[in-house]
Motif scaffolding. Structure first.
Motif, PDB file in Angstrom:
ATOM      1  N   ASN A 166       0.813  -1.220   0.000  1.00 50.58           N
ATOM      2  CA  ASN A 166       0.000   0.000   0.000  1.00 50.58           C
ATOM      3  C   ASN A 166       0.843   1.264   0.000  1.00 50.58           C
ATOM      4  O   ASN A 166       0.317   2.357  -0.227  1.00 50.58           O
ATOM      5  N   LEU A 167       2.137   1.132   0.290  1.00 47.33           N
ATOM      6  CA  LEU A 167       3.008   2.313   0.354  1.00 47.33           C
ATOM      7  C   LEU A 167       3.673   2.614  -0.976  1.00 47.33           C
ATOM      8  O   LEU A 167       4.315   3.663  -1.114  1.00 47.33           O
ATOM      9  N   PHE A 168       3.532   1.727  -1.948  1.00 40.88           N
ATOM     10  CA  PHE A 168       4.186   1.965  -3.231  1.00 40.88           C
ATOM     11  C   PHE A 168       3.581   3.167  -3.930  1.00 40.88           C
ATOM     12  O   PHE A 168       2.350   3.323  -3.981  1.00 40.88           O
ATOM     13  N   PHE A 169       4.469   4.003  -4.474  1.00 39.17           N
ATOM     14  CA  PHE A 169       4.117   5.175  -5.286  1.00 39.17           C
ATOM     15  C   PHE A 169       3.316   6.206  -4.485  1.00 39.17           C
ATOM     16  O   PHE A 169       2.516   6.947  -5.027  1.00 39.17           O
ATOM     17  N   THR A 170       3.516   6.221  -3.168  1.00 37.90           N
ATOM     18  CA  THR A 170       3.000   7.309  -2.350  1.00 37.90           C
ATOM     19  C   THR A 170       4.049   8.405  -2.272  1.00 37.90           C
ATOM     20  O   THR A 170       5.165   8.270  -2.794  1.00 37.90           O
ATOM     21  N   ASP A 171       3.706   9.496  -1.612  1.00 40.79           N
ATOM     22  CA  ASP A 171       4.620  10.624  -1.508  1.00 40.79           C
ATOM     23  C   ASP A 171       5.839  10.201  -0.700  1.00 40.79           C
ATOM     24  O   ASP A 171       5.712   9.724   0.447  1.00 40.79           O
ATOM     25  N   MET A 172       7.021  10.381  -1.278  1.00 41.76           N
ATOM     26  CA  MET A 172       8.237   9.947  -0.596  1.00 41.76           C
ATOM     27  C   MET A 172       8.598  10.831   0.592  1.00 41.76           C
ATOM     28  O   MET A 172       9.515  10.500   1.349  1.00 41.76           O
ATOM     29  N   GLN A 173       7.921  11.952   0.745  1.00 43.50           N
ATOM     30  CA  GLN A 173       8.158  12.804   1.908  1.00 43.50           C
ATOM     31  C   GLN A 173       7.278  12.415   3.092  1.00 43.50           C
ATOM     32  O   GLN A 173       7.386  13.013   4.158  1.00 43.50           O
ATOM     33  N   SER A 174       6.417  11.423   2.885  1.00 44.85           N
ATOM     34  CA  SER A 174       5.518  11.003   3.959  1.00 44.85           C
ATOM     35  C   SER A 174       6.315  10.415   5.117  1.00 44.85           C
ATOM     36  O   SER A 174       7.233   9.612   4.919  1.00 44.85           O
ATOM     37  N   ARG A 175       5.949  10.816   6.322  1.00 44.98           N
ATOM     38  CA  ARG A 175       6.633  10.323   7.528  1.00 44.98           C
ATOM     39  C   ARG A 175       5.940   9.044   7.993  1.00 44.98           C
ATOM     40  O   ARG A 175       5.137   9.041   8.912  1.00 44.98           O
ATOM     41  N   ILE A 176       6.256   7.961   7.325  1.00 44.06           N
ATOM     42  CA  ILE A 176       5.640   6.673   7.611  1.00 44.06           C
ATOM     43  C   ILE A 176       6.746   5.723   8.079  1.00 44.06           C
ATOM     44  O   ILE A 176       7.781   5.577   7.426  1.00 44.06           O
ATOM     45  N   GLY A 177       6.503   5.075   9.226  1.00 50.10           N
ATOM     46  CA  GLY A 177       7.477   4.117   9.734  1.00 50.10           C
ATOM     47  C   GLY A 177       7.308   2.756   9.074  1.00 50.10           C
ATOM     48  O   GLY A 177       6.185   2.276   8.893  1.00 50.10           O
ATOM     49  N   ILE A 178       8.419   2.148   8.692  1.00 50.99           N
ATOM     50  CA  ILE A 178       8.397   0.840   8.040  1.00 50.99           C
ATOM     51  C   ILE A 178       9.149  -0.151   8.915  1.00 50.99           C
ATOM     52  O   ILE A 178      10.299   0.086   9.311  1.00 50.99           O
ATOM     53  N   ASN A 179       8.489  -1.256   9.241  1.00 52.41           N
ATOM     54  CA  ASN A 179       9.085  -2.303  10.075  1.00 52.41           C
ATOM     55  C   ASN A 179       9.697  -3.361   9.163  1.00 52.41           C
ATOM     56  O   ASN A 179       8.991  -4.175   8.563  1.00 52.41           O
ATOM     57  N   TRP A 180      11.035  -3.344   9.045  1.00 46.27           N
ATOM     58  CA  TRP A 180      11.710  -4.302   8.171  1.00 46.27           C
ATOM     59  C   TRP A 180      11.835  -5.680   8.809  1.00 46.27           C
ATOM     60  O   TRP A 180      12.093  -6.671   8.108  1.00 46.27           O
ATOM     61  N   ASN A 181      11.694  -5.755  10.150  1.00 46.22           N
ATOM     62  CA  ASN A 181      11.876  -7.033  10.837  1.00 46.22           C
ATOM     63  C   ASN A 181      10.657  -7.928  10.763  1.00 46.22           C
ATOM     64  O   ASN A 181      10.726  -9.109  11.089  1.00 46.22           O
ATOM     65  N   LYS A 182       9.534  -7.369  10.396  1.00 48.49           N
ATOM     66  CA  LYS A 182       8.321  -8.171  10.284  1.00 48.49           C
ATOM     67  C   LYS A 182       8.449  -9.110   9.090  1.00 48.49           C
ATOM     68  O   LYS A 182       8.726  -8.695   7.978  1.00 48.49           O
ATOM     69  N   SER A 183       8.271 -10.394   9.339  1.00 51.42           N
ATOM     70  CA  SER A 183       8.473 -11.381   8.277  1.00 51.42           C
ATOM     71  C   SER A 183       7.321 -12.361   8.262  1.00 51.42           C
ATOM     72  O   SER A 183       6.739 -12.682   9.296  1.00 51.42           O
ATOM     73  N   ASP A 184       7.046 -12.863   7.103  1.00 51.94           N
ATOM     74  CA  ASP A 184       6.010 -13.855   6.861  1.00 51.94           C
ATOM     75  C   ASP A 184       6.682 -15.048   6.200  1.00 51.94           C
ATOM     76  O   ASP A 184       7.423 -14.904   5.213  1.00 51.94           O
ATOM     77  N   LEU A 185       6.444 -16.257   6.760  1.00 55.81           N
ATOM     78  CA  LEU A 185       7.110 -17.453   6.228  1.00 55.81           C
ATOM     79  C   LEU A 185       6.776 -17.677   4.768  1.00 55.81           C
ATOM     80  O   LEU A 185       7.634 -18.051   3.954  1.00 55.81           O
ATOM     81  N   LYS A 186       5.505 -17.429   4.419  1.00 61.48           N
ATOM     82  CA  LYS A 186       5.101 -17.640   3.038  1.00 61.48           C
ATOM     83  C   LYS A 186       5.809 -16.666   2.101  1.00 61.48           C
ATOM     84  O   LYS A 186       6.292 -17.039   1.020  1.00 61.48           O
ATOM     85  N   ILE A 187       5.900 -15.409   2.525  1.00 63.32           N
ATOM     86  CA  ILE A 187       6.567 -14.398   1.692  1.00 63.32           C
ATOM     87  C   ILE A 187       8.069 -14.683   1.632  1.00 63.32           C
ATOM     88  O   ILE A 187       8.699 -14.556   0.574  1.00 63.32           O
ATOM     89  N   ASN A 188       8.664 -15.086   2.754  1.00 64.26           N
ATOM     90  CA  ASN A 188      10.103 -15.401   2.742  1.00 64.26           C
ATOM     91  C   ASN A 188      10.404 -16.572   1.821  1.00 64.26           C
ATOM     92  O   ASN A 188      11.432 -16.590   1.130  1.00 64.26           O
ATOM     93  N   LYS A 189       9.514 -17.559   1.824  1.00 61.25           N
ATOM     94  CA  LYS A 189       9.707 -18.686   0.924  1.00 61.25           C
ATOM     95  C   LYS A 189       9.625 -18.238  -0.530  1.00 61.25           C
ATOM     96  O   LYS A 189      10.437 -18.649  -1.378  1.00 61.25           O
ATOM     97  N   SER A 190       8.632 -17.342  -0.838  1.00 56.95           N
ATOM     98  CA  SER A 190       8.501 -16.824  -2.194  1.00 56.95           C
ATOM     99  C   SER A 190       9.711 -15.998  -2.588  1.00 56.95           C
ATOM    100  O   SER A 190      10.196 -16.059  -3.723  1.00 56.95           O
ATOM    101  N   ARG A 191      10.218 -15.213  -1.637  1.00 53.08           N
ATOM    102  CA  ARG A 191      11.408 -14.404  -1.922  1.00 53.08           C
ATOM    103  C   ARG A 191      12.612 -15.285  -2.231  1.00 53.08           C
ATOM    104  O   ARG A 191      13.387 -15.020  -3.164  1.00 53.08           O
ATOM    105  N   THR A 192      12.774 -16.354  -1.443  1.00 53.38           N
ATOM    106  CA  THR A 192      13.913 -17.245  -1.662  1.00 53.38           C
ATOM    107  C   THR A 192      13.808 -17.919  -3.023  1.00 53.38           C
ATOM    108  O   THR A 192      14.805 -18.005  -3.774  1.00 53.38           O
ATOM    109  N   GLN A 193      12.621 -18.386  -3.378  1.00 56.02           N
ATOM    110  CA  GLN A 193      12.437 -18.997  -4.688  1.00 56.02           C
ATOM    111  C   GLN A 193      12.733 -18.012  -5.808  1.00 56.02           C
ATOM    112  O   GLN A 193      13.364 -18.353  -6.822  1.00 56.02           O
ATOM    113  N   PHE A 194      12.285 -16.777  -5.622  1.00 50.91           N
ATOM    114  CA  PHE A 194      12.501 -15.753  -6.655  1.00 50.91           C
ATOM    115  C   PHE A 194      13.991 -15.483  -6.847  1.00 50.91           C
ATOM    116  O   PHE A 194      14.491 -15.443  -7.980  1.00 50.91           O
ATOM    117  N   LEU A 195      14.718 -15.299  -5.750  1.00 54.65           N
ATOM    118  CA  LEU A 195      16.142 -14.991  -5.861  1.00 54.65           C
ATOM    119  C   LEU A 195      16.916 -16.170  -6.428  1.00 54.65           C
ATOM    120  O   LEU A 195      17.891 -15.993  -7.172  1.00 54.65           O
TER     121      LEU A 195
END
Length: 1311
Positions: free
Chosen positions: A1118-1147
């Motif tokens: 939902n944050l893609f192509f929003t205003d880059m000056q927006s003061r929005i906090g992003i949690n990089w440590n939040k992980s999902d097993l399904k997404i991590n598996k998809s990321r590993t397959q992709f790489l």
């Protein structure tokens, strides 16, 4: 105010039209092809249909800007039916469904009648909408009646919408209220079907029509429906007695009858009456009807008849209702061929085979007038309203005229219907056609009033394609023989015809015009005569002056004040024009000096510094081959002569206080008038300026506007370097001095501490000039003239103290000095920017820009960033390397006396690049000249920022040229100021890149891969290959953006400085960029990750389902192509097993795909730089995504072994943490390689005997997945690596030992 034929449109490509209509005729219908065809024109003027036999051509109109008339072009040409021949065509403009009284046509229906009796309805593209056979006879004509007249402003009466289809013995009347809704539905259904690509089936529909049969007339060639005939009771009884006799039965009330006038023979004009509501049944018919009803009510077993449903017969088989022919005009030797009705339906024109045209009363059958000698005549009526507004309740008067075109004689004649007298005769082609249109818009759903005026009611079409209209003024309908206005119009037309013919000498013309002016009586025609005299270029000024002065003497003020004032102003201007005309003209002054040097006896008395600055600018112009000095700014005629009418046309002669210039004048005409007025004075050797001063006062021309003309001539004149510029400047100073004196002391004098309003207006004129260098010379001279006049006033006013005068002079001088300084800067800018930039080493693409007139007004209005923008545009014309601009900026600062902050290292660099940057690149030398005048606006960061923006704008205009986008990013990377650089990155992303990037992201996410070219262009405007390049550019852009954003957080704020030429206004690009807030680093990095992922997908053409949704958390999507000056906090440590598996397959897919870039050279060395680069990017993404890097390293090693790149893989094994899992994978590869080796060896049975049974079973259980083959030595090395990675507890360990032993045995066998 005379009758004339006006060309309204042209039909293009007549040759192809004739070829389409007459395909089998070698002569293509001869010259009379138009008269052989059936023609119909839409009353709205947008459609013409021409048909011949089975061929039809549809023409649509299009406005031509060059000729200022409509051009009819072929929109359809071909066969309209296989075997039926066309007998009649009709264009029916259908209105849209709106309640607006000015509603126009929505589309045009084409009605075509055939010899088979069928009537078919088509669209403008000849697509069939409906067909019906109303009668089984040949159709002779098709006519219609619209609800509103084509001219509702003249005839506001309403009529029912009906279409009349005439057969040989029958007329069918189609009700429009049933027909047009069905046609509209068919048209909409056709549009829907065509949008789907299907074929339309005609829906069944039964029309409710009336069929009237003709009786008591032998032959019928044509007919018209005159409308309802409301007879009085006496006429009703008289008709019944005459037709039926004394014992006839009659109705008590007169019935309503519709009158149909048919022409043919025996009688040649017959009056037929159709009873409205149908014929009244007699008693026997009523008895039969009652008996039929009773019989149908009884049961079938009682009557013995089976119930049958009677089907109505088809429309073609229905019997027509007989009309009664009550009377007619009988002449056994005369046969009528055609009939038309007047717009008010009271009159009809009938043409016959004996060359006669009869004008008859439509309802009484009385012949008013017979016109003889018109064989095969074509007739039309024309309505002309009185242009004078009437307060009568019935509106303005309307004149009716009859037009008769005789093809045999080749004439078109106009007759007055009221008197029957001939008005005029036009010579016409013998092969033309006169089309009379009696209907307007069709398809109204309500009976509301319409104010839409149709363009065509009468059209005259020549065989060469010219479409003309006949224009007849209303006054020709007046019956008064001694009408003053008609007499004046006759005199006016006589003079106009004389001028148009050109057969006169000046003396004869003067006598004719003067005598005519003395005989005119009406003010209206006098005004038209004056207007014609003032606008005609062929009339000498003396003749115009004579006539105008006569009107001044004999006009009564109460009668026409405006006309008299117009004549008085014209007289003043004509005297001034004649005075200028008599002056001697010197085309070129003698050359005195090649350089500008001050002269003591010069009226201008410019000081040496001013002349030195002018000389520098002139030398620079010659060096740059400047176009502003080699030819005139605007292309004008060399001929100095200008007619009196042209000269008067630039002035407004209606004002009472003075004569002023008009606004929005043509530039060429204005310069021509200015040249005529002031060239004799500027180019003169000796001339009296006192006479000019006296004549200007007499002419009452506004002095400010005279200065406009003077500046216009001085600025736009042809300036040559070898001309005597000093003398021309002296003459200009004398001319300015003479004009200023006419303004008077009251205008020039000012109060204490104020600036002269007069000189302020002059400065405004010079500042607004489009060519600053000539304006600079004029400003210097005006300054000196103002100073001289002020000194003269000091001598005359003894009561004024010297100190006061010096104060006023100093304030005025300051204003002039400021203007001169600004014009000097802008002149230098204009001279350089109008030259072509020369660059020896081009790196970037060369752009094309529209030429901009650099003036002081333009620079001031555009604001503080205008100079940077213009210079940037100029530099983009050359494609210069932006790095050279940075180096040149450092060199310029090192040479500047005011710059003390340059480091010694920078000075050394500047010294080293001096030869390359300045001497080898002429454009940089010119840039440094400008830099001296605009030191702040032309700093390197400002120029590069504007260059980047210009390239970005050019890319948006041509999105497919990605080299331009790369040029913009290249310029941005060279910007040294971090704050400007960071802000410009934001602006470029938001304004240009984000939109296309977002479209590409959505497309790839929807498809899961890079789609085909058609889908890519549909969504983004780029091809599939261009999208891949664009994403690579965006990834590089965002990568650089991240580096700049990190530096911008600690960078100091920028303090901008600008030159004093601007007081306020305008926000430059660099300031706008610097004022941008810092970006959200996490949000920027998120976009970089997305762009890198998309680049990987498009580069290696891999497929990954919903890559955005499966590789990023939902909160991040939902944050893609929003205003880059927006003061929005992003949690990089939040992980999902399904997404991590998809990321590993992709790489892993990317790592595997990147192995395609690994190649082996001829020398045997391995090229793997690109593979390493992509693997590094995958590892970077894995770190961002908190993935296990060991999995990716194992994947890389395994894929390298699979593809046979063992040497690279062995170097990467020490970096793997989980050796056991790697060993299992390597054991599989070693087993496959051994299996391939055995299968390809010649001694298969002997080699297999060297294997243990367990190893043999293992090799047999392997799948068929491809693996690169290897030699026995490489298999042995791989088995050794495998044993090193496995531990003894793993089941694969013993098999690996067996595999290694087998390799040793095989080596002994094969040795």
């Amino acid at each position: 105010m005379s009758c004339h034929i006006r060309l309204s449109a042209n039909i293009q490509d007549i040759v192809s039209i004739r070829r389409s209509l007459f395909p089998t005729d070698d002569q293509r219908g001869t010259e009379s092809w138009l008269q052989l065809c059936e023609i119909s024109a839409s009353p709205t003027g947008d459609l013409i249909v021409i048909a011949n036999e089975r061929k039809i051509v549809i023409l649509t109109s299009k406005w031509d800007v060059q000729t200022s008339i409509y051009q009819f072009q072929v929109s359809y040409s071909g066969s309209v039916h296989e075997y039926d021949k066309v007998k009649a065509v009709l264009c029916l403009p259908i209105v849209g469904q709106s309640q607006n009284s000015y509603i126009g046509p929505d589309w045009t229906c084409i009605l075509v009648g055939y010899d088979s009796g069928f009537v078919r309805f088509y669209t403008e593209h000849c697509e069939l909408l409906m067909e019906e056979q109303f009668h089984s006879e040949n159709i002779t004509s098709v006519k219609c009646q619209s609800q509103h007249s084509p001219r509702p402003d003249i005839s506001p009466d309403l009529h029912p919408e009906e279409i009349y289809v005439q057969y040989q013995s029958t007329m069918c009347v189609i009700n429009g209220t049933h027909l047009f809704p069905h046609l509209r539905n068919c048209h909409n259904q056709l549009a829907r079907v065509q949008a789907k690509g299907d074929l339309m089936e005609l829906p069944p529909f039964t029309l409710n029509i009336r069929k009237w049969g003709f009786q008591d007339q032998a032959v019928i060639h044509d007919s018209v429906v005159a409308g309802l005939n409301l007879a009085s009771p006496f006429d009703h009884l008289l008709t019944a007695s005459t037709c039926g006799g004394f014992e006839t039965k009659y109705r008590a009330m007169p019935p309503h009858n519709t009158l149909v006038i048919a022409v043919g023979c025996k009688p040649f004009v017959g009056y037929h009456y159709a009873l409205e509501g149908g014929a009244q049944p007699v008693l026997s018919d009523m008895a039969k009807a009652v008996a039929s009803k009773l019989k149908s009510a009884l049961p079938s077993w009682l009557t013995g008849n089976k119930s049958q449903v009677e089907k109505p017969p088809p429309i073609a088989m229905q019997h027509p209702e007989a009309m009664g022919c009550r009377f007619g005009l009988c002449d056994l030797h005369r046969t009528a061929t055609s009939i038309i009705l007047s717009p008010n339906r009271k009159l009809a024109a009938v043409s016959d085979a004996l060359g006669r045209v009869l004008l008859i009363d439509s309802f009484r059958g009385v012949v008013f007038k017979i016109f003889k000698g018109y064989r095969d005549a074509q007739c039309a009526f024309l309505q002309v309203p009185d242009e004078r507004k009437s307060k009568h309740r019935i509106g303005n008067k309307v004149g009716h005229f009859l037009l008769i075109y005789s093809p045999k004689k080749g004439t078109l004649e106009v007759f007055s219907v009221q008197s029957g007298s001939k008005i005029t005769t036009f010579t016409a082609s013998k092969f033309s056609k006169l089309i009379y249109i009696t209907h307007g818009l069709m398809g109204f759903t309500t009976t509301s009033k319409s104010k839409y005026v149709c363009q065509f009611t009468t059209v005259f079409i020549d065989n060469d394609g010219q479409v003309k209209e006949i224009v007849v003024p209303f006054h020709f309908a007046l019956a008064e023989k001694n009408n003053k206005r008609a007499r004046d119009i006759h005199l006016y037309k006589k003079i106009r015809h004389l001028l148009k013919s050109g057969e006169f000498d000046e003396e004869k013309l003067a006598n004719e015009i003067y005598n005519t002016c003395t005989e005119l009586k009406t003010i209206e025609i006098k005004s038209q005569m004056v207007e014609m005299l003032l606008n005609n270029k062929d009339i000498p000024a003396e003749i115009i002056l004579q006539s105008v002065e006569y009107f001044i003497e004999h006009l009564i003020e109460d009668e026409s004040t405006n006309l008299k004032k117009l004549c008085e102003n014209a007289s003043l201007l004509l005297h001034f024009y004649i005075f200028i005309k008599r002056l001697p003209i010197n085309e070129k002054l003698d050359l005195e000096n090649e350089n500008l040097t001050p002269k003591n006896d010069s009226p201008s008395s410019l000081n040496g510094k001013e002349l030195k600055n002018l000389q520098k600018l002139l030398d620079l112009s010659v060096l740059n081959d400047n176009v502003t000095l080699s030819k005139v700014h605007v292309s004008f005629s060399v001929d100095l002569t200008i007619s009196a009418a042209e000269y008067l046309s630039i002035f407004d002669l209606t004002k009472t206080d003075n004569i002023s210039l008009k606004t929005d004048l043509d530039e060429g005409v204005l310069f021509k008038a200015a040249e005529y007025t002031f060239k004799p004075y500027i180019m003169a050797d000796q001339i009296s300026y006192d006479e000019l001063q006296a004549e200007v006062i007499k002419s009452q021309i506004n002095i400010k506007h005279l200065f406009d003309l003077l500046v216009n001539y001085w600025v736009n004149r042809s300036l040559c370097i070898n001309s005597n510029l000093v003398q021309e400047m002296n003459n200009l100073a004398s001319t300015v001095h003479a004009l200023v004196k006419t303004a008077g002391k009251d205008t020039l004098s000012t109060e204490y501490s104020e600036v002269s309003k007069f000189w302020s207006e002059i400065r405004e004129i010079l500042a607004n000039s489009s060519r600053p260098f000539p304006a600079l010379m004029a400003a210097m001279l005006c300054k000196q003239v103002a100073s001289n006049i002020e000194k003269e006033s000091q001598l005359d006013e003894s009561s004024t103290s010297l100190e006061d005068n010096i104060e006023v002079l100093s304030r005025e001088s300051i204003q002039w000095s400021l203007l001169i300084g600004k014009l000097e800067d802008i002149s230098l800018l204009n001279i350089i920017l109008t030259s072509k930039p020369i660059v020896k080493d081009c790196l970037l693409p060369k752009l094309q820009h529209e030429k901009t007139d650099v003036s002081l007004k333009y620079i001031l209005s555009k604001g503080k960033g205008s100079v940077s923008e213009l210079v940037a545009q100029w530099l983009t014309l050359s494609g210069i390397n932006p790095q050279k601009i940075v180096l040149n900026d450092a060199y310029f600062k090192s040479k500047s006396n005011t710059d003390t902050d340059i480091k010694p290292e920078e000075n050394n660099i500047c010294q080293n690049i001096q030869e390359e940057s300045i001497e080898n690149e002429p454009v940089l030398s010119q840039l440094n000249l400008l830099r001296k005048q605009f030191p702040y606006s032309l700093e390197a960061s400002s120029i590069l920022a504007n260059m980047a923006w210009e390239y970005a704008l050019a890319w948006r205009k041509d999105i497919n040229d990605l080299a331009i986008l790369e040029a913009a990013i290249t310029c941005m990377k060279c910007i040294e100021n971090i704050q400007i650089k960071q802000g410009l990155y934001q602006l470029l992303w938001n304004a240009h890149l984000k939109i296309v990037n977002e479209s590409a992201s959505k497309l790839i996410n929807k498809v899961g891969k890079l789609p085909k070219e058609r889908l890519c262009r549909q969504d983004t405007g780029l091809s599939d290959y261009q999208i891949s390049l664009f994403l690579r550019i965006c990834t590089d852009f965002l990568d650089s953006f991240i580096d700049v954003a990190q530096l911008s957080y600690s960078a100091p704020k920028v303090v901008f400085q600008f030159e004093n030429i601007w007081e306020n206004g305008g926000q430059p690009l660099v300031r706008l960029a610097a004022e941008q807030r810092d970006v959200n680093y996490d949000l920027l990095h998120l976009h970089y990750q997305l762009s890198l992922v998309l680049q990987m997908i498009t580069t290696f053409s891999i497929k990954h389902t919903k890559p955005i949704n499966n590789l990023f958390e939902a909160s991040l999507v939902n944050l893609f192509f929003t205003d880059m000056q927006s003061r929005i906090g992003i949690n990089w440590n939040k992980s999902d097993l399904k997404i991590n598996k998809s990321r590993t397959q992709f790489l892993c897919k990317i790592i595997s795909a990147s192995l395609e870039t690994v190649t082996i050279t001829e020398g045997g060395s391995i090229y793997s730089i690109e593979h390493v680069t992509w693997t590094s990017k995958c590892m970077t993404l894995a770190r961002f995504w908190n993935l296990d890097l060991d999995i990716l390293r194992r994947c890389q090693i395994v894929q390298l072994y699979f593809n046979g790149h063992d040497s690279i893989a062995q170097e990467l094994i020490p970096a793997v943490n989980d050796r056991n899992e790697l060993g299992v994978q390597l054991f599989t590869i070693a087993s496959k390689r051994l299996s391939k080796f055995l299968s390809s060896s010649p001694n298969l049975s002997e080699n297999i005997s060297a294997l243990s049974p367990n190893l043999t079973r293992h090799l047999d259980s392997l799948d068929d997945e491809w693996c690169a083959p290897g030699s026995l030595n490489t298999i042995t090395d791989l088995a050794t690596q495998t044993l090193g990675c496995l531990n003894e507890k793993q089941p694969e360990y013993k098999l690996a030992q067996l595999l290694l032993e087998a390799c040793s045995n095989l080596a002994e066998i094969n040795s």
